[in-house]
Design a protein around this motif. Structure first.
Motif, short mmCIF file in Angstrom:
data_model
loop_
_atom_site.label_atom_id
_atom_site.label_comp_id
_atom_site.label_asym_id
_atom_site.label_seq_id
_atom_site.Cartn_x
_atom_site.Cartn_y
_atom_site.Cartn_z
N SER A 203 4.69 13.95 -0.64
CA SER A 203 4.92 15.20 -1.37
C SER A 203 5.27 14.86 -2.82
CB SER A 203 6.06 15.99 -0.72
OG SER A 203 6.35 17.16 -1.47
N ARG A 204 4.85 15.74 -3.75
CA ARG A 204 5.06 15.44 -5.16
C ARG A 204 5.54 16.67 -5.93
NH1 ARG A 204 2.46 10.72 -6.13
NH2 ARG A 204 2.70 10.96 -8.36
N GLN A 205 6.27 16.40 -7.00
CA GLN A 205 6.58 17.43 -7.98
C GLN A 205 5.99 16.94 -9.29
OE1 GLN A 205 10.74 17.97 -9.01
NE2 GLN A 205 10.38 20.10 -9.58
N GLY A 206 4.88 17.55 -9.70
CA GLY A 206 4.17 17.03 -10.87
C GLY A 206 3.79 15.59 -10.59
N ASP A 207 4.18 14.68 -11.49
CA ASP A 207 3.82 13.27 -11.24
C ASP A 207 4.97 12.49 -10.60
OD1 ASP A 207 5.46 13.20 -13.42
OD2 ASP A 207 3.97 12.36 -14.81
N VAL A 208 5.99 13.20 -10.09
CA VAL A 208 7.10 12.52 -9.42
C VAL A 208 6.90 12.59 -7.91
CG1 VAL A 208 9.59 12.55 -8.99
CG2 VAL A 208 8.71 13.07 -11.28
N GLY A 209 6.67 11.44 -7.29
CA GLY A 209 6.51 11.40 -5.84
C GLY A 209 7.86 11.43 -5.15
N ALA A 210 7.91 12.05 -3.98
CA ALA A 210 9.14 12.04 -3.18
C ALA A 210 9.50 10.59 -2.87
CB ALA A 210 8.94 12.83 -1.90
N GLY A 211 10.74 10.23 -3.12
CA GLY A 211 11.19 8.87 -2.84
C GLY A 211 11.07 7.90 -4.00
N THR A 212 10.75 8.41 -5.20
CA THR A 212 10.57 7.50 -6.34
C THR A 212 11.59 7.72 -7.46
OG1 THR A 212 9.04 8.95 -7.57
CG2 THR A 212 8.07 7.50 -5.91
N THR A 213 12.54 8.62 -7.27
CA THR A 213 13.50 8.88 -8.34
C THR A 213 14.64 7.86 -8.34
OG1 THR A 213 12.98 11.22 -8.44
CG2 THR A 213 15.16 10.57 -9.25
N GLY A 214 15.26 7.67 -7.17
CA GLY A 214 16.32 6.67 -7.07
C GLY A 214 15.88 5.66 -6.02
N ILE A 215 16.48 5.75 -4.84
CA ILE A 215 16.01 4.96 -3.69
C ILE A 215 15.48 5.97 -2.68
CG2 ILE A 215 16.62 3.25 -1.95
CD1 ILE A 215 19.03 2.45 -3.61
N GLY A 216 14.26 5.78 -2.22
CA GLY A 216 13.65 6.70 -1.26
C GLY A 216 13.64 6.07 0.12
N THR A 217 13.89 6.87 1.14
CA THR A 217 13.86 6.34 2.51
C THR A 217 12.91 7.18 3.35
OG1 THR A 217 15.64 7.70 3.43
CG2 THR A 217 16.29 5.69 2.26
N PHE A 218 12.06 6.52 4.09
CA PHE A 218 11.04 7.18 4.91
C PHE A 218 11.17 6.75 6.36
CE2 PHE A 218 9.51 6.92 0.64
CZ PHE A 218 8.72 8.04 0.42
N ARG B 92 0.82 -1.21 0.00
CA ARG B 92 0.00 0.00 0.00
C ARG B 92 0.85 1.26 0.00
NH1 ARG B 92 -4.57 0.01 4.16
NH2 ARG B 92 -4.68 2.04 3.17
N PHE B 93 2.00 1.22 0.69
CA PHE B 93 2.85 2.41 0.73
C PHE B 93 3.47 2.66 -0.64
CE2 PHE B 93 6.40 5.16 1.79
CZ PHE B 93 5.81 6.04 2.68
N ALA B 94 3.92 1.60 -1.30
CA ALA B 94 4.49 1.73 -2.65
C ALA B 94 3.45 2.36 -3.58
CB ALA B 94 4.94 0.37 -3.18
N ASP B 95 2.24 1.85 -3.52
CA ASP B 95 1.13 2.40 -4.31
C ASP B 95 0.92 3.88 -4.04
OD1 ASP B 95 0.24 0.33 -5.75
OD2 ASP B 95 -1.75 0.21 -4.78
N TYR B 96 0.91 4.21 -2.76
CA TYR B 96 0.60 5.59 -2.37
C TYR B 96 1.66 6.57 -2.90
CZ TYR B 96 -0.01 9.86 0.14
OH TYR B 96 -0.13 11.20 0.41
N VAL B 97 2.93 6.23 -2.75
CA VAL B 97 3.96 7.20 -3.19
C VAL B 97 4.25 7.08 -4.68
CG1 VAL B 97 5.05 7.34 -0.91
CG2 VAL B 97 6.00 5.79 -2.62
N GLY B 98 3.79 6.00 -5.30
CA GLY B 98 4.01 5.83 -6.73
C GLY B 98 5.34 5.17 -7.07
N ALA B 99 5.78 4.24 -6.19
CA ALA B 99 6.99 3.45 -6.47
C ALA B 99 6.57 2.02 -6.75
CB ALA B 99 7.94 3.50 -5.27
N GLU B 100 7.44 1.27 -7.43
CA GLU B 100 7.07 -0.12 -7.72
C GLU B 100 7.27 -1.04 -6.54
OE1 GLU B 100 8.44 -1.67 -11.51
OE2 GLU B 100 8.04 0.32 -12.35
N HIS B 101 8.27 -0.70 -5.69
CA HIS B 101 8.58 -1.59 -4.57
C HIS B 101 8.76 -0.78 -3.29
CE1 HIS B 101 9.57 -4.51 -7.72
NE2 HIS B 101 10.21 -3.51 -8.31
N ALA B 102 8.40 -1.40 -2.17
CA ALA B 102 8.69 -0.80 -0.87
C ALA B 102 9.14 -1.92 0.06
CB ALA B 102 7.45 -0.11 -0.30
N VAL B 103 10.18 -1.65 0.84
CA VAL B 103 10.74 -2.63 1.76
C VAL B 103 10.75 -1.99 3.15
CG1 VAL B 103 12.77 -4.04 2.29
CG2 VAL B 103 12.18 -3.55 -0.11
N ALA B 104 9.95 -2.51 4.05
CA ALA B 104 9.84 -1.92 5.39
C ALA B 104 11.04 -2.30 6.23
CB ALA B 104 8.56 -2.40 6.06
#
Ligand SMILES: *Cc1c(COP(=O)(O)O)cnc(C)c1O
Length: 367
Positions: free
Chosen positions: A158-173, A38-50
């Motif tokens: 947070s987003r810039q246009g259609d780029v979600g924070a944490g989706t450009t390279g590796i994002g950490t939350f 669900r978190f991957a979906d929300y930020v717009g990334a393909e994968h999330a690893v908790a």
């Protein structure tokens, strides 16, 4: 008393946690998997690893890049110690680029000015809830063949246009207690790179692919189902939480708009702000920044200074070969000027008025 953060859960969290307690699966299990999806979906990334906190999220993100000793990670000097500590814990060298006075973040030009032949990673920190200019930073990384790790501990969604924070390279939350989404302690790493996601999953579980089959020297970075259960209902509510924070921020900015010597925070064109903090600059008001904080505290209004010094400006980091200091005049100015005011979703409309009006009065010197 109007505190700068309030942690308050609902019956949904209680129900989810009770379900986990009764299930007997309290360590990493189905709730963690659900949170990742669900978190991957929300930020717009393909994968999330908790993982177990935001600092280990950063460490893991750097560790999977297989850097050599002396390789540099270029980050912001205007951030929490975790950003720097993670770079050092991962065995890399930390160096810095100045931030913008507009959004408090590093920019493509400031990063470019600090790149050396040892730079391998650009690590913007999306401070206070606003994504850095990732269009520009992604283009710079591409042009220079550099990796990107985004410290998104403060800017879930947070987003810039259609780029979600944490989706450009590796994002950490981070899901620390004070962050916009919390599990007490917790974190998550996002990426569109299936290979990176796979390596992160193995790394967080002692380097183990299947039972006692080790692929790397790993660690225990796992999150528990008890913690993931607390996050899940917050994801459902998060859009309304951000909307409330945004409404509070707008009202504060209305009240403070024409107060001399107070600069209200700006939302950059084309970006969204999730208001982890609402941070003003005290430039030439009737009182100093520290006097303002003290006067507000005396009236029961919690105001915070994030951060009172540059991240590397402490004795523990001086004289280290793996901390390469550069001149950062904007950041130096900001550590003297910034103060964050309560903006969270649990403020009443009266609270917001009181915070705004008291800051305005004190800054004008009319108490
Ligand atoms: C909170 C925070 C972290 C670290 O997260 P933890 O979950 O506390 O380990 C890293 N970077 C920034 C900018 C943060 O605000």
């Amino acid at each position: 008393m109007i505190p700068i953060t309030v942690v308050r859960f609902g019956e949904e969290e209680e129900r989810e946690v009770l379900e986990v307690l009764r299930s007997g699966t309290i360590a990493q299990g189905p709730k963690v998997a659900e949170l990742e999806r669900r978190f991957a979906d929300y930020v717009g990334a393909e994968h999330a690893v908790a993982v177990n906190n935001g600092t280990t999220a950063l460490i893991a993100a750097i560790e999977v890049l297989d850097l050599e000793p002396g390789d540099e990670v270029l980050t912001s000097p205007f951030t929490f110690a975790a950003t720097l500590n993670a770079i050092l814990a991962a065995g890399a060298t930390a160096t810095f680029a100045d931030v913008s006075l507009e959004d408090f973040n590093v920019t493509a030009p400031s990063l470019e000015a600090s790149i050396t032949d040892r730079t391998r990673v650009l690590m913007p920190v999306h401070l206070y809830g606003q994504i850095a200019d990732m269009h520009g930073i992604a283009a710079l990384a591409d042009a220079r063949g550099l990796r990107v790790v985004e410290d998104t501990a403060q800017s879930h969604g947070s987003r810039q246009g259609d780029v979600g924070a944490g989706t450009t390279g590796i994002g950490t939350f981070s899901f620390y207690a004070t962050k916009n989404i919390t599990t007490g302690e917790g974190g998550i790493v996002t990426t569109n790179d299936a290979d990176v996601a796979d390596r992160l999953r193995v790394l967080r579980n002692q380097g183990m692919r299947a039972r006692y089959q080790y692929e790397m020297a790993g660690n225990n970075y796992r999150l528990t189902d008890l913690q993931a259960a607390v996050a899940l209902p917050q994801l459902d509510r998060y859009p309304s939480v951000v909307a409330q924070r945004d409404a509070n921020a707008r009202r504060l900015s209305e009240i403070l708009a024409d107060v001399d010597g107070i600069e209200v925070p700006r939302v950059a064109h084309g970006r969204t702000h999730v208001w982890h903090q609402y941070t003003v600059r005290v430039t030439d008001a009737a009182v100093s920044r520290d006097e303002l904080v003290e006067a507000l505290a005396a009236e029961g209004i919690g105001a915070g200074v994030y951060y009172p010094r540059l991240v590397f400006d402490y004795d523990v980091y001086r004289g280290r070969d793996d901390v390469r200091i550069v001149d950062v005049p904007n950041a130096e100015r900001l550590v003297r000027e910034v103060v964050s005011l309560p903006v969270h979703q649990h403020l009443s409309a009266d609270d917001v008025e009181r915070v705004g009006e008291r800051v305005a009065a004190i800054a004008r010197g009319v108490r």
